[in-house]
Design an enzyme around this catalytic site. Structure first.
Site, PDB file in Angstrom:
ATOM      1  N   GLY A  13       0.770  -1.247   0.000  1.00 50.92           N
ATOM      2  CA  GLY A  13       0.000   0.000   0.000  1.00 50.92           C
ATOM      3  C   GLY A  13       0.797   1.291   0.000  1.00 50.92           C
ATOM      4  O   GLY A  13       0.222   2.351   0.238  1.00 50.92           O
ATOM      5  N   LEU A  96      -4.211  -0.944   2.242  1.00 52.41           N
ATOM      6  CA  LEU A  96      -4.694  -0.559   0.922  1.00 52.41           C
ATOM      7  C   LEU A  96      -6.212  -0.628   0.871  1.00 52.41           C
ATOM      8  O   LEU A  96      -6.842  -1.361   1.635  1.00 52.41           O
ATOM      9  CB  LEU A  96      -4.083  -1.488  -0.130  1.00 52.41           C
ATOM     10  CG  LEU A  96      -4.305  -2.986   0.053  1.00 52.41           C
ATOM     11  CD1 LEU A  96      -5.532  -3.477  -0.694  1.00 52.41           C
ATOM     12  CD2 LEU A  96      -3.081  -3.754  -0.392  1.00 52.41           C
ATOM     13  N   ALA A  99     -12.197   2.472  -3.648  1.00 57.83           N
ATOM     14  CA  ALA A  99     -13.609   2.517  -4.039  1.00 57.83           C
ATOM     15  C   ALA A  99     -13.750   3.567  -5.128  1.00 57.83           C
ATOM     16  O   ALA A  99     -13.119   4.630  -5.058  1.00 57.83           O
ATOM     17  CB  ALA A  99     -14.497   2.877  -2.851  1.00 57.83           C
ATOM     18  N   TYR A 159     -18.509   8.767   3.365  1.00 60.01           N
ATOM     19  CA  TYR A 159     -17.624   7.592   3.417  1.00 60.01           C
ATOM     20  C   TYR A 159     -18.339   6.358   2.842  1.00 60.01           C
ATOM     21  O   TYR A 159     -17.704   5.380   2.428  1.00 60.01           O
ATOM     22  CB  TYR A 159     -17.155   7.344   4.851  1.00 60.01           C
ATOM     23  CG  TYR A 159     -15.874   6.551   4.942  1.00 60.01           C
ATOM     24  CD1 TYR A 159     -14.690   7.050   4.405  1.00 60.01           C
ATOM     25  CD2 TYR A 159     -15.843   5.296   5.547  1.00 60.01           C
ATOM     26  CE1 TYR A 159     -13.515   6.335   4.473  1.00 60.01           C
ATOM     27  CE2 TYR A 159     -14.664   4.565   5.631  1.00 60.01           C
ATOM     28  CZ  TYR A 159     -13.508   5.085   5.101  1.00 60.01           C
ATOM     29  OH  TYR A 159     -12.337   4.373   5.171  1.00 60.01           O
ATOM     30  N   LYS A 166     -15.070  -1.268   5.264  1.00 60.88           N
ATOM     31  CA  LYS A 166     -14.316  -1.277   6.530  1.00 60.88           C
ATOM     32  C   LYS A 166     -15.033  -2.092   7.603  1.00 60.88           C
ATOM     33  O   LYS A 166     -14.387  -2.736   8.430  1.00 60.88           O
ATOM     34  CB  LYS A 166     -14.080   0.154   7.025  1.00 60.88           C
ATOM     35  CG  LYS A 166     -13.140   0.979   6.148  1.00 60.88           C
ATOM     36  CD  LYS A 166     -11.783   0.319   5.936  1.00 60.88           C
ATOM     37  CE  LYS A 166     -10.794   1.258   5.275  1.00 60.88           C
ATOM     38  NZ  LYS A 166      -9.567   0.577   4.812  1.00 60.88           N
ATOM     39  N   ARG A 196      -4.517  13.386   5.196  1.00 59.86           N
ATOM     40  CA  ARG A 196      -4.548  13.719   3.753  1.00 59.86           C
ATOM     41  C   ARG A 196      -3.630  12.796   2.971  1.00 59.86           C
ATOM     42  O   ARG A 196      -2.410  12.829   3.133  1.00 59.86           O
ATOM     43  CB  ARG A 196      -4.117  15.166   3.531  1.00 59.86           C
ATOM     44  CG  ARG A 196      -5.201  16.142   3.888  1.00 59.86           C
ATOM     45  CD  ARG A 196      -4.821  17.536   3.469  1.00 59.86           C
ATOM     46  NE  ARG A 196      -4.892  17.715   2.033  1.00 59.86           N
ATOM     47  CZ  ARG A 196      -4.701  18.887   1.434  1.00 59.86           C
ATOM     48  NH1 ARG A 196      -4.405  19.947   2.147  1.00 59.86           N
ATOM     49  NH2 ARG A 196      -4.795  18.991   0.127  1.00 59.86           N
ATOM     50  N   ALA A 199      -5.703   8.408  -1.346  1.00 53.61           N
ATOM     51  CA  ALA A 199      -6.965   7.682  -1.170  1.00 53.61           C
ATOM     52  C   ALA A 199      -8.005   8.568  -0.495  1.00 53.61           C
ATOM     53  O   ALA A 199      -9.159   8.627  -0.927  1.00 53.61           O
ATOM     54  CB  ALA A 199      -6.739   6.405  -0.372  1.00 53.61           C
TER      55      ALA A 199
HETATM   56  O1  0WD Z   1      -7.511   9.352   6.269  1.00 44.60           O
HETATM   57  C1  0WD Z   1      -6.938   8.390   5.790  1.00 44.60           C
HETATM   58  N1  0WD Z   1      -6.041   8.543   4.835  1.00 44.60           N
HETATM   59  C2  0WD Z   1      -7.223   7.030   6.340  1.00 44.60           C
HETATM   60  C3  0WD Z   1      -6.881   5.910   5.623  1.00 44.60           C
HETATM   61  C4  0WD Z   1      -7.901   6.933   7.642  1.00 44.60           C
HETATM   62  C5  0WD Z   1      -8.107   5.581   8.098  1.00 44.60           C
HETATM   63  C6  0WD Z   1      -7.768   4.499   7.336  1.00 44.60           C
HETATM   64  N2  0WD Z   1      -7.166   4.663   6.107  1.00 44.60           N
HETATM   65  C7  0WD Z   1      -6.813   3.472   5.353  1.00 44.60           C
HETATM   66  C8  0WD Z   1      -7.293   3.416   3.929  1.00 44.60           C
HETATM   67  O2  0WD Z   1      -8.657   3.091   3.823  1.00 44.60           O
HETATM   68  C9  0WD Z   1      -6.402   2.289   3.399  1.00 44.60           C
HETATM   69  O3  0WD Z   1      -6.903   1.024   3.828  1.00 44.60           O
HETATM   70  O4  0WD Z   1      -5.430   3.353   5.265  1.00 44.60           O
HETATM   71  C10 0WD Z   1      -5.093   2.561   4.136  1.00 44.60           C
HETATM   72  C11 0WD Z   1      -4.046   3.287   3.313  1.00 44.60           C
HETATM   73  O5  0WD Z   1      -4.618   4.433   2.736  1.00 44.60           O
HETATM   74  P1  0WD Z   1      -3.865   5.825   2.474  1.00 44.60           P
HETATM   75  O6  0WD Z   1      -2.479   5.760   2.971  1.00 44.60           O
HETATM   76  O7  0WD Z   1      -4.772   6.881   2.960  1.00 44.60           O
HETATM   77  O8  0WD Z   1      -3.916   5.934   0.889  1.00 44.60           O
HETATM   78  P2  0WD Z   1      -2.873   5.806  -0.327  1.00 44.60           P
HETATM   79  O9  0WD Z   1      -1.597   6.473  -0.020  1.00 44.60           O
HETATM   80  O10 0WD Z   1      -3.620   6.286  -1.533  1.00 44.60           O
HETATM   81  O11 0WD Z   1      -2.639   4.260  -0.415  1.00 44.60           O
HETATM   82  C12 0WD Z   1      -3.641   3.364  -0.758  1.00 44.60           C
HETATM   83  C13 0WD Z   1      -3.066   2.438  -1.794  1.00 44.60           C
HETATM   84  C14 0WD Z   1      -3.235   2.765  -3.260  1.00 44.60           C
HETATM   85  O12 0WD Z   1      -2.967   3.947  -3.651  1.00 44.60           O
HETATM   86  P3  0WD Z   1      -3.895   4.607  -4.825  1.00 44.60           P
HETATM   87  O13 0WD Z   1      -4.134   5.951  -4.247  1.00 44.60           O
HETATM   88  O14 0WD Z   1      -3.056   4.548  -6.028  1.00 44.60           O
HETATM   89  O15 0WD Z   1      -5.196   3.846  -4.977  1.00 44.60           O
HETATM   90  O16 0WD Z   1      -3.706   1.218  -1.888  1.00 44.60           O
HETATM   91  C15 0WD Z   1      -3.114   0.553  -2.975  1.00 44.60           C
HETATM   92  C16 0WD Z   1      -2.473   1.588  -3.851  1.00 44.60           C
HETATM   93  O17 0WD Z   1      -1.104   1.578  -3.677  1.00 44.60           O
HETATM   94  N3  0WD Z   1      -4.056  -0.176  -3.789  1.00 44.60           N
HETATM   95  C17 0WD Z   1      -3.827  -1.440  -4.162  1.00 44.60           C
HETATM   96  N4  0WD Z   1      -2.821  -2.280  -3.862  1.00 44.60           N
HETATM   97  C18 0WD Z   1      -2.853  -3.495  -4.427  1.00 44.60           C
HETATM   98  N5  0WD Z   1      -3.840  -3.906  -5.231  1.00 44.60           N
HETATM   99  C19 0WD Z   1      -4.904  -1.785  -4.989  1.00 44.60           C
HETATM  100  C20 0WD Z   1      -4.881  -3.094  -5.541  1.00 44.60           C
HETATM  101  N6  0WD Z   1      -5.838  -3.548  -6.356  1.00 44.60           N
HETATM  102  N7  0WD Z   1      -5.739  -0.728  -5.098  1.00 44.60           N
HETATM  103  C21 0WD Z   1      -5.215   0.261  -4.359  1.00 44.60           C
END
Ligand code: 0WD
Length: 259
Positions: A13, A96, A99, A159, A166, A196, A199
């Site tokens: 992720g 990761l 949606a 959300y 979740k 921020r 995602a």
């Molecule tokens: O406020 C937030 N940022 C919060 C995030 C608050 C509480 C929880 N989370 C969770 C998210 O729901 C997620 O489960 O933390 C986790 C990480 O999220 P993040 O750090 O906020 O987001 P980001 O840096 O975008 O990483 C998520 C990554 C993807 O990035 P993008 O933005 O390109 O979708 O999840 C990965 C990808 O690297 N990802 C996948 N990895 C493998 N296979 C796939 C996939 N099919 N789809 C997305």
């Protein structure tokens, strides 16, 4: 003392330097863990390059492999690499989710079948799938940590679809913890406050949510990737050896408030 030396940790992720997974990887590395990193591949290889440039120097991962969780072959390949290079796995970070935008604002009742199943497949099913692949390699016990959000427990504006994902993820943590406990594999979730990232920017009104947390949370602020990373390092360490099946809130206390 929090010490992860001698432990092999696979982190999923990491998308960029704002990713929560990046905060976690850095804290696991600081605690002495040996790191492996998976990335989501794209056709032009841009993601691979970006993630490689980010992680290469600071944490020197000994494994760097593609892993799209929608691709069973790629999952198996990634864990085959872990088996070949490390022989055993101690820590798996599932960080990761995805949606489609249509599921992150507007009416919940309007979400399409396709968006619903895609979100649940990537964000929820993948935990069990990766945990199942990790299980035979966690032959000395292990720790699996995933990331969730309060929107899986309460109806948080916009959300929507990710809230359902979740909720399923948090329940998966409990079923996996029950399954894997006899093998001394612990499974926990961290419920992080809003941060921020790429995602979270897809969630409608995320900045308003962050400002609201800054006004209302007991600590009067949001949390950082580093704070989430520290909590993950704790859950993966022997200091947390009696903790499994739990959701740990790392949210500056927001969850206890009546809004
Ligand atoms: O406020 C937030 N940022 C919060 C995030 C608050 C509480 C929880 N989370 C969770 C998210 O729901 C997620 O489960 O933390 C986790 C990480 O999220 P993040 O750090 O906020 O987001 P980001 O840096 O975008 O990483 C998520 C990554 C993807 O990035 P993008 O933005 O390109 O979708 O999840 C990965 C990808 O690297 N990802 C996948 N990895 C493998 N296979 C796939 C996939 N099919 N789809 C997305």
């Amino acid at each position: 003392m929090l010490n992860l030396s001698g432990k092999n940790a696979l982190v999923t992720g990491i998308a960029n330097n704002r990713s929560i997974a990046w905060g976690i990887a850095q804290q696991l590395h600081a605690a002495g863990a040996n790191l492996g990193v998976t990335y989501l591949p794209d056709e032009k290889g841009r993601f691979e390059k970006k993630v490689r440039e980010l992680v290469e120097e600071p944490i020197a991962p000994s494994i760097f492999v593609p892993c799209d969780v929608q691709n069973d072959e790629q999952i198996q390949e990634a864990f085959n690499t872990v088996a070949d290079k490390w022989g055993k796995l101690d820590i798996l970070i599932h960080c990761l989710a995805f949606a489609d935008k249509e599921g992150l604002s507007g009416d919940f009742s309007a979400i399409s079948r396709q968006a619903f199943s895609q979100a649940l497949e990537i964000s929820t099913y993948s935990l069990g799938r990766l945990a199942g692949a990790a299980k035979p390699l966690m032959n000395e016990g292990g720790s699996i940590v995933t990331l969730t959000y309060l929107g899986g427990v309460r109806a948080i504006p916009n959300y929507n679809l990710m809230g359902v994902a979740k909720a399923g993820l948090e329940m998966s943590v409990r079923y996996l913890a029950a399954e894997m406990g006899p093998h001394n594999i612990r499974v926990n979730a961290i419920s992080a406050g809003p941060i921020r990232t790429l995602a979270s920017s897809a969630v409608g009104g995320i900045l308003d949510m962050i400002h609201h947390v800054e006004e209302v949370a007991p600590l009067r602020r949001t949390v950082t990737q580093t704070e989430v990373g520290n909590a993950a390092a704790f859950l993966c360490s022997d200091l947390a050896s009696g903790i499994t099946g739990q959701v740990l809130y790392v949210d500056a206390g927001y969850e206890i408030m009546g809004m």
